[in-house]
Design an enzyme around this catalytic site. Structure first.
Site, PDB file in Angstrom:
ATOM      1  N   HIS A 232       0.834  -1.208   0.000  1.00 38.94           N
ATOM      2  CA  HIS A 232       0.000   0.000   0.000  1.00 38.94           C
ATOM      3  C   HIS A 232       0.870   1.261   0.000  1.00 38.94           C
ATOM      4  CE1 HIS A 232      -3.608   2.363   1.528  1.00 38.94           C
ATOM      5  NE2 HIS A 232      -2.621   3.147   1.930  1.00 38.94           N
ATOM      6  N   GLU A 233       1.874   1.288   0.865  1.00 34.66           N
ATOM      7  CA  GLU A 233       2.729   2.485   0.956  1.00 34.66           C
ATOM      8  C   GLU A 233       3.550   2.679  -0.328  1.00 34.66           C
ATOM      9  OE1 GLU A 233       2.105   4.665   3.058  1.00 34.66           O
ATOM     10  OE2 GLU A 233       0.957   3.432   4.439  1.00 34.66           O
ATOM     11  N   HIS A 236       1.500   4.420  -2.744  1.00 32.67           N
ATOM     12  CA  HIS A 236       1.566   5.889  -2.606  1.00 32.67           C
ATOM     13  C   HIS A 236       2.847   6.428  -3.252  1.00 32.67           C
ATOM     14  CE1 HIS A 236      -1.972   6.296  -0.246  1.00 32.67           C
ATOM     15  NE2 HIS A 236      -1.502   5.762   0.866  1.00 32.67           N
ATOM     16  N   HIS A 242      -5.822   7.208  -2.188  1.00 36.91           N
ATOM     17  CA  HIS A 242      -6.706   6.140  -1.693  1.00 36.91           C
ATOM     18  C   HIS A 242      -7.904   5.929  -2.607  1.00 36.91           C
ATOM     19  CE1 HIS A 242      -4.916   6.899   2.497  1.00 36.91           C
ATOM     20  NE2 HIS A 242      -4.382   5.821   1.974  1.00 36.91           N
ATOM     21  N   TYR A 291      -9.387   1.560   2.281  1.00 33.38           N
ATOM     22  CA  TYR A 291      -9.429   1.266   3.718  1.00 33.38           C
ATOM     23  C   TYR A 291     -10.641   0.406   4.043  1.00 33.38           C
ATOM     24  CZ  TYR A 291      -5.742   4.606   5.088  1.00 33.38           C
ATOM     25  OH  TYR A 291      -4.560   5.259   5.284  1.00 33.38           O
TER      26      TYR A 291
HETATM   27 ZN   LIG Z   1      -2.597   5.019   2.400  1.00 32.50          ZN
END
Ligand SMILES: [Zn+2]
Length: 496
Positions: A232-233, A236, A242, A291
């Protein structure tokens, strides 16, 4: 005269600063705050967190309309109440939990991102008061050409000595996954001018967004040493925001801000068409950038509802979804590298690392995505009227929380043309009712478009659920940790 004017402005400036509440840094000590600021040389951190606070003030005072309240009540009525399993990791079982517990989520955009000054101008521009900070607000707007802060062909990175061995391993696995499924090469370098420093900042998991220029950071602190968080990071760091902040997210989810921690409501801010380009790809509940339903909850109540209610537990997935991969391939123009090659079916596209092979939606595999994804599992035939099919995977062995990644067992169920498949979840044991079914569960692709992540089940309340396919082919996958997937599922298949 000019001296006098300068003096007046100065007094006015002080007045403004005093009128604003100071940013609450949570558990961060003064030393930590200084360290955080130093780690982000391209961000005026005070200006950044002040814009977050201002955005939050505005969002906190926005009450839902009567119609919104009614809609929410309708959604809640139609949902099963899941008895959630106890937490596995004391730091938290999701990114938002970990960062909230670490006391850092309210100082990061979306709970885990740091924006550079130009990004702050574009994304938080409406919430800036630059009389406080001395920086001129630029009239910067991204256009449809967004994303702009990309790495090109190579993503340079290095591991800081502060990173734990476990976090390093998780990062290496996530790097390998992104590299193998895109045309971006990940190259370890201590010297390239633009590079990502993987490091450990206390308990936080966060990253800059896209390529900032210079040395930028990606923190995998305590609790963040898992594949899904690293994946996930890195998402980014490659330029993703998101899923729940997509400009079109209101077509897919409903945010229940009443259950959100008051000083973190801004984490549900939406992007706009000028700073968010999704390459015409649809909203995917199973995105690694999505999320879960409890993100930033103040009371354990749900903060997010899937408008397609059956996908409620797909949100918060620990796997990189097919649409994540597809979109990253669009971001980095990988697809353009294969004008010719394999003829992909079932929604797959050519792999830019070998144009004669396809990248397939999960559940599908082989060179052209016409076969079952490799690994355990089987091809099943649903024959009417009712057939009880036991699917037993792995053993009921002890669940090991120190798993590194996931294993999937993939089934493709087929019925004759013109028929549908009905599956009933008869038995499920060894399951873990965690949002996103992040530790283990079953995924059923009921839609005939198999590019979307399927419906995830991992709670006792799901037993007895009947799922009917749209078409005559239905991929079903069991997802679990390590080599053995603990868990036991019996499906009842019927041909309709
Ligand atoms: Zn995030």
């Amino acid at each position: 005269m000019s001296l006098k004017l300068g003096f007046i402005l100065f007094v006015l400036g002080v007045g403004l600063v005093e009128s604003r509440a100071k940013h609450q840094w949570g558990k961060l000590t003064a030393d930590k705050i200084e360290q955080f600021k130093k780690a982000h040389p391209r961000t005026n951190v005070d200006r950044f967190v002040s814009a977050l606070d201002r955005m939050n003030e505005r969002m906190a005072t926005k009450e839902p309309t009567a119609e919104e309240k009614l809609n929410l009540a309708e959604i809640i009525k139609g949902l099963k109440n899941h008895k959630r399993s106890p937490r596995h990791h004391k730091e938290g079982d999701s990114l938002s939990q970990i960062n909230t517990n670490a006391g850092i989520a309210n100082s990061l955009y979306g709970g885990d991102m740091v924006l550079s000054d130009p990004q702050v101008d574009v994304i938080l521009g409406d919430f800036l008061d630059d009389s406080e900070t001395g920086r001129d607000k630029r009239q910067a707007h991204y256009s449809a050409k967004y994303p702009t802060d990309l790495w090109g062909n190579t993503f340079y990175y290095y591991f800081d000595a502060s990173l734990s061995a476990k976090a390093k391993k998780a990062a290496q696995m996530a790097i390998a996954f992104w590299q193998n499924s895109t045309c971006v090469d990940f190259v370890e370098s201590q010297t390239n001018p633009n590079r990502v420093r993987f490091f450990k900042d206390g308990d936080g998991c966060y990253s800059d967004v896209g390529m900032m220029g210079g040395v930028q950071v990606l923190s995998l602190g305590t609790g963040c040493e898992y594949f899904y968080i690293a994946a996930h990071e890195i998402g980014h760091a490659l330029g993703f925001f998101h899923e729940q902040s997509r400009y079109d997210r209101d077509t897919a989810i409903t945010v229940n801000s009443g259950n959100v921690i008051p000083d973190q409501r801004y984490n549900y801010n939406k992007l706009t068409t000028s700073n968010n380009n999704n390459y015409l790809m649809p909203y995917d509940y199973g995105s690694i950038m999505q999320y879960d339903e409890l993100a930033f909850t103040s009371n354990n109540g749900r903060t997010m509802f899937a408008k397609r209610a059956v996908y409620q537990n797909t949100m918060g997935s620990a796997l990189i979804s097919f649409y994540d991969i597809s979109m990253m391939n669009s971001y980095y123009k990988c697809k353009a590298k294969c004008p010719n090659g394999a003829t992909c079916v079932n929604g797959g596209f050519r792999n830019s690392r070998n144009c004669n092979v396809c990248i397939c939606p999960s559940g599908w595999g082989g060179i052209t995505c016409s076969e079952r994804e490799s690994g355990c599992g089987a091809a099943l035939i649903a024959k009417g009227p009712i057939q009880t099919q036991s699917i037993t995977i792995g053993a009921n062995n002890e669940f090991d929380t120190e798993y590194e990644t996931f294993e999937k067992c993939n089934y493709i169920i087929r019925a004759p043309m013109g028929y549908k498949i009905e599956v009933i979840l008869k038995t499920m044991t060894g399951i873990d009712c965690i949002p996103g079914c992040v530790y283990k569960g079953i995924e059923v692709k009921a839609m005939s478009d198999h590019r979307y992540t399927g419906i995830r089940y991992c709670c006792e309340e799901d037993i007895g659920t009947k799922i009917v396919s749209e078409g005559n082919v239905m991929p079903v996958s069991l997802i679990g940790p390590g080599c053995n997937i603990p868990g036991y599922f019996i499906l009842r298949l019927a041909c309709m």
